[in-house]
Scaffold this motif. Structure first.
Motif, PDB file in Angstrom:
ATOM      1  N   THR A  11      -5.178  -3.070   6.796  1.00  0.00           N
ATOM      2  CA  THR A  11      -5.856  -3.844   5.752  1.00  0.00           C
ATOM      3  C   THR A  11      -5.773  -3.197   4.377  1.00  0.00           C
ATOM      4  O   THR A  11      -5.365  -3.832   3.404  1.00  0.00           O
ATOM      5  CB  THR A  11      -7.341  -4.056   6.133  1.00  0.00           C
ATOM      6  N   SER A  14      -2.335  -3.169   2.695  1.00  0.00           N
ATOM      7  CA  SER A  14      -1.910  -4.511   2.306  1.00  0.00           C
ATOM      8  C   SER A  14      -2.638  -4.974   1.041  1.00  0.00           C
ATOM      9  O   SER A  14      -2.021  -5.538   0.132  1.00  0.00           O
ATOM     10  CB  SER A  14      -2.174  -5.498   3.443  1.00  0.00           C
ATOM     11  N   ILE A  15      -3.937  -4.735   0.976  1.00  0.00           N
ATOM     12  CA  ILE A  15      -4.697  -5.133  -0.210  1.00  0.00           C
ATOM     13  C   ILE A  15      -4.243  -4.324  -1.432  1.00  0.00           C
ATOM     14  O   ILE A  15      -4.156  -4.854  -2.544  1.00  0.00           O
ATOM     15  CB  ILE A  15      -6.210  -4.984   0.028  1.00  0.00           C
ATOM     16  N   GLY A  18      -1.232  -6.000  -2.639  1.00  0.00           N
ATOM     17  CA  GLY A  18      -1.593  -7.221  -3.350  1.00  0.00           C
ATOM     18  C   GLY A  18      -2.090  -6.936  -4.757  1.00  0.00           C
ATOM     19  O   GLY A  18      -1.799  -7.680  -5.697  1.00  0.00           O
ATOM     20  N   THR A  42     -11.804  -3.187   1.293  1.00  0.00           N
ATOM     21  CA  THR A  42     -11.503  -2.799   2.676  1.00  0.00           C
ATOM     22  C   THR A  42     -12.758  -2.382   3.415  1.00  0.00           C
ATOM     23  O   THR A  42     -12.949  -2.732   4.595  1.00  0.00           O
ATOM     24  CB  THR A  42     -10.474  -1.648   2.706  1.00  0.00           C
ATOM     25  N   THR A  59      -7.130  -8.568  10.320  1.00  0.00           N
ATOM     26  CA  THR A  59      -6.997  -9.157   8.987  1.00  0.00           C
ATOM     27  C   THR A  59      -5.791 -10.086   8.972  1.00  0.00           C
ATOM     28  O   THR A  59      -4.762  -9.786   9.574  1.00  0.00           O
ATOM     29  CB  THR A  59      -6.801  -8.054   7.919  1.00  0.00           C
ATOM     30  N   SER A  61      -2.843 -11.785   6.779  1.00  0.00           N
ATOM     31  CA  SER A  61      -2.070 -11.636   5.549  1.00  0.00           C
ATOM     32  C   SER A  61      -1.231 -12.898   5.369  1.00  0.00           C
ATOM     33  O   SER A  61      -0.406 -13.226   6.225  1.00  0.00           O
ATOM     34  CB  SER A  61      -1.157 -10.406   5.634  1.00  0.00           C
ATOM     35  N   ALA A  97     -12.453 -13.096   1.847  1.00  0.00           N
ATOM     36  CA  ALA A  97     -11.059 -13.287   1.455  1.00  0.00           C
ATOM     37  C   ALA A  97     -10.836 -12.880   0.008  1.00  0.00           C
ATOM     38  O   ALA A  97     -11.748 -12.964  -0.829  1.00  0.00           O
ATOM     39  CB  ALA A  97     -10.650 -14.747   1.647  1.00  0.00           C
ATOM     40  N   HIS A 111      -0.507 -13.569  -2.716  1.00  0.00           N
ATOM     41  CA  HIS A 111      -0.792 -12.765  -1.523  1.00  0.00           C
ATOM     42  C   HIS A 111      -2.279 -12.933  -1.207  1.00  0.00           C
ATOM     43  O   HIS A 111      -3.138 -12.578  -2.015  1.00  0.00           O
ATOM     44  CB  HIS A 111      -0.469 -11.287  -1.754  1.00  0.00           C
ATOM     45  N   TYR A 113      -5.448 -12.298   1.542  1.00  0.00           N
ATOM     46  CA  TYR A 113      -5.933 -11.495   2.673  1.00  0.00           C
ATOM     47  C   TYR A 113      -7.299 -12.020   3.101  1.00  0.00           C
ATOM     48  O   TYR A 113      -8.211 -12.135   2.283  1.00  0.00           O
ATOM     49  CB  TYR A 113      -6.017 -10.017   2.282  1.00  0.00           C
ATOM     50  N   ASN A 115     -10.407 -11.848   6.148  1.00  0.00           N
ATOM     51  CA  ASN A 115     -10.969 -11.153   7.300  1.00  0.00           C
ATOM     52  C   ASN A 115     -10.922 -12.094   8.504  1.00  0.00           C
ATOM     53  O   ASN A 115     -11.470 -13.196   8.467  1.00  0.00           O
ATOM     54  CB  ASN A 115     -12.416 -10.735   7.020  1.00  0.00           C
TER      55      ASN A 115
END
Length: 252
Positions: A11, A14-15, A18, A42, A59, A61, A97, A111, A113, A115
């Motif tokens: 997570t 990835s965030i 983004g 996160t 999560t 994506s 989100a 992008h 993300y 939960n």
């Protein structure tokens, strides 16, 4: 517009991607979150995710990509609307989100993300989430009058009309002149017309179809013409083999 989606476990990384400022990232959507940094977001995800320790890829994506032409016309308000409709269609609007737009390339894209764990500790089912993401993007594009995947494909095929016609003509000529009895003969004969025929093998190691390459253009058989489908080819080989056996029988 194209949509992609998958369940992930990384997570924070990835965030952070983004929120990458080198990609001129901007927040376009935020729901049920107070944090201001990837680390804080996160941690908020983790608090809810701790209610369901059985779900490892906790999560979602998503990548939502309007066409280049549509992207040039979309501002932050429009991108927020796209994301909101996307989340709503997947019934994830009550989950945590956050979404970012990347503006560093001509192809503007989002992008997102989300939960996967809701506030009751229940994991959202990820069955066919990739396919569902595609369908959702299609529906949102139609609703907001943006270009759909189908329209993009149709335009691409229209632009390649002459090349598709050439490949189809040589395909028909190959059977008319050479009467190939198997795939390898067919591949060799099409090569004489400068057309590369490449088998497509599925995960079960079975022949799924062919791709046709002429210069730098590469198309699926079905994109050239429906007569180039694998089932149509099988039928042609069967007819040739049957005719050959009949001729041998007559000769004897």
């Amino acid at each position: 517009m194209i949509g992609k989606g998958k369940a992930i476990s990384h997570t924070k990384a990835s965030i952070e991607y983004g929120w990458n400022q080198e990609k001129d990232a901007e927040i376009v959507y935020k729901k049920n979150l107070a944090g201001e940094t990837p680390k804080e977001i996160t941690e908020e995800f983790k608090i809810i995710q701790s209610m369901n320790d059985k779900c490892e890829r906790n999560t979602f994506s998503f990548v939502i990509s309007p066409t280049i032409e549509d992207g040039k016309k979309l501002d932050l308000k429009d991108l927020n609307k796209i994301t909101s409709e996307f989340v709503k269609d997947l019934k994830l609007e009550n989950h945590q989100a956050i979404a970012f737009v990347h503006n560093d390339k001509n192809h503007k894209h989002i992008h997102l993300y989300v939960n996967r764990i809701d506030f009751n500790g229940t994991a959202y089912k990820d069955n066919f989430i990739g396919k569902r993401s595609q369908k959702t993007a299609e529906k949102v594009a139609e609703k907001l009058e943006l270009q759909t995947v189908k329209q993009i494909k149709e335009q691409k095929l229209e632009n390649l009309k002459e090349i598709r016609k050439y490949i189809k003509e040589k395909h028909e000529l190959s059977f008319k002149l050479f009467h190939p009895e198997n795939y390898q003969q067919y591949i060799n004969q099409m090569r004489q017309f400068n057309i590369q025929v490449k088998p497509v093998i599925n995960k079960s190691n079975q022949l799924q179809g062919f791709r046709y390459q002429l210069n730098n253009i590469n198309l699926k058989g079905s994109e050239v013409h429906r007569s180039l489908s694998i089932n149509k080819l099988k039928s042609k080989f069967f007819e040739i083999a049957k005719a050959t056996l009949k001729q041998i029988s007559i000769t004897k």
